[in-house]
Design an enzyme around this catalytic site. Structure first.
Site, PDB file in Angstrom:
ATOM      1  CB  ALA A  15      -0.927   0.000   1.221  1.00 44.07           C
ATOM      2  N   GLY A  18       0.932   3.938  -5.750  1.00 38.73           N
ATOM      3  CA  GLY A  18       0.143   3.430  -6.862  1.00 38.73           C
ATOM      4  C   GLY A  18      -1.229   2.926  -6.476  1.00 38.73           C
ATOM      5  CB  ILE A  19      -3.041  -0.109  -7.614  1.00 38.81           C
ATOM      6  CG1 ILE A  19      -3.148   0.203  -9.107  1.00 38.81           C
ATOM      7  CG2 ILE A  19      -4.272  -0.898  -7.165  1.00 38.81           C
ATOM      8  CD1 ILE A  19      -3.128  -1.019  -9.991  1.00 38.81           C
ATOM      9  N   GLY A  20      -2.126   0.355  -4.638  1.00 39.02           N
ATOM     10  CA  GLY A  20      -2.288   0.017  -3.231  1.00 39.02           C
ATOM     11  C   GLY A  20      -2.560   1.233  -2.374  1.00 39.02           C
ATOM     12  CE  LYS A  39      11.810  -5.008   1.462  1.00 39.32           C
ATOM     13  NZ  LYS A  39      12.802  -5.701   0.605  1.00 39.32           N
ATOM     14  CG  ASP A  84      10.838  -8.974   3.302  1.00 38.28           C
ATOM     15  OD1 ASP A  84      10.301  -9.218   2.201  1.00 38.28           O
ATOM     16  OD2 ASP A  84      12.014  -9.276   3.557  1.00 38.28           O
ATOM     17  CE1 TYR A 175       4.110  -9.930 -12.555  1.00 40.79           C
ATOM     18  CE2 TYR A 175       2.815 -10.349 -14.533  1.00 40.79           C
ATOM     19  CZ  TYR A 175       2.985  -9.684 -13.330  1.00 40.79           C
ATOM     20  OH  TYR A 175       2.032  -8.785 -12.912  1.00 40.79           O
ATOM     21  CE  LYS A 179       0.085 -10.808 -10.150  1.00 40.69           C
ATOM     22  NZ  LYS A 179       0.155 -10.034  -8.894  1.00 40.69           N
TER      23      LYS A 179
END
Length: 313
Positions: A15, A18-20, A39, A84, A175, A179
């Protein structure tokens, strides 16, 4: 997060920007007490030196400390807790007396063919994307199950992960492995919730992914090279609005589903005009996701054979 809070509590992992960050800000506006986790932090002594404040939400100057301060200055309730996500021990330190909503937005990105993806890159993505999510869910489940959803509002897990379809794997296999692993978590945990009778009580898990590229630290590399790329970007508010719609939708509607932000807002919130989300006013951003997605069910869907629960053996 203090145990005296009477608000519903939302934990947003990833968070800091950006989006978070946008999700955390908007959850606070909706009345949630927000645990802002990631982090990056800012020493208290340096907060006063930040100018302007709040800092650019897509820059390294935006941290969980600045996001929590943004929320509290606006009259909301927030606590910044460093985490983390490559460390389960660190995830276990995200202590709270109550938890109603978990948003898992942390993600490590490396888009390249297999031969150009070093082992360390691959391992980092699996630890942040898959293992981090699994650890966060493990810690959240007792809280979501222990409380009576009918007396305290919906209990939800929302994961930033994609629908499953073959084109997604191209050129970024390592990746995609992580995901899509997160997407499998949403599908499988959704089945667990159904079997345990939790969905009827308002407990649900869903995956959410952008239909159009969103302005973020990840997309800045493209706009720096070619400023005109911004015409194909949307603001992060579209994704945050979709998260809120997923929290407000009945658990039976969102549980176990892998949704796209635009499509979910259209179906569940009745949104038909998406122009306010364009970074460049008047532009029509290019959709990067398929208009139709494959149905993952099979004819033998209900035939499980000799299903075994290893934990009961």
């Amino acid at each position: 997060m203090t145990s005296t809070s009477t608000r519903q509590v939302a934990l947003v992992v990833g968070a800091s920007r950006g989006i978070g960050r946008q999700i955390a800000i908007d959850l606070a506006k909706e009345g949630y007490a927000v645990v802002v986790a990631a982090k990056s932090t800012t020493p208290e002594a340096d907060l006063a030196k930040l100018s302007p404040f709040p800092p650019d939400p897509n820059s390294p100057k935006s941290t969980i400390t600045t996001v929590a301060r943004e929320i509290t200055l606006a009259g909301g309730e927030a606590t910044a807790i460093p985490v983390d996500t490559t460390s389960y021990a660190s995830i276990q330190q995200l202590t709270y007396a109550r938890l109603d909503v978990l948003i898992y937005n942390s993600g490590a990105i490396w888009w390249a063919p297999v031969a150009a993806t070093p082992m360390k890159r691959f391992q980092l993505m699996q630890r942040v994307n898959v293992e981090g999510l699994y650890g966060a869910v493990q810690e959240a489940l007792p809280h979501l199950k222990r409380q009576d959803p009918r007396g305290g509002g919906p209990k939800r897990i929302v994961v930033v992960c994609p629908p499953i379809y073959s084109r997604f794997f191209r050129g970024k296999t390592a990746y995609a492995m992580g995901k899509v692993g997160m997407s499998v978590m949403v599908k499988g945990l959704g089945v667990d919730f159904e079997r345990e009778g939790l969905v009827e009580g308002g407990v649900g898990v869903g995956g959410l992914w952008p239909a159009v590229a969103i302005e973020s630290a990840a997309t800045e590399q493209f706009t720096r090279k070619d400023p005109s790329y911004a015409k194909d970007l949307r603001k992060s508010t579209i994704f945050s609005d979709a998260v809120l719609a997923m929290l407000k939708a009945p658990a039976s509607v969102m549980n176990g589903q892998l949704e796209l932000d635009e499509d979910f807002l259209r179906k569940q919130a009745g949104v038909t005009d998406f122009s306010k989300y364009s970074v460049i006013p008047g532009s029509s951003p290019r959709r990067i996701m398929p208009a139709e997605l494959p149905d993952l069910t099979v004819k033998e869907q209900d035939d499980e054979g000799m299903r075994t629960d290893s934990s009961k053996l």
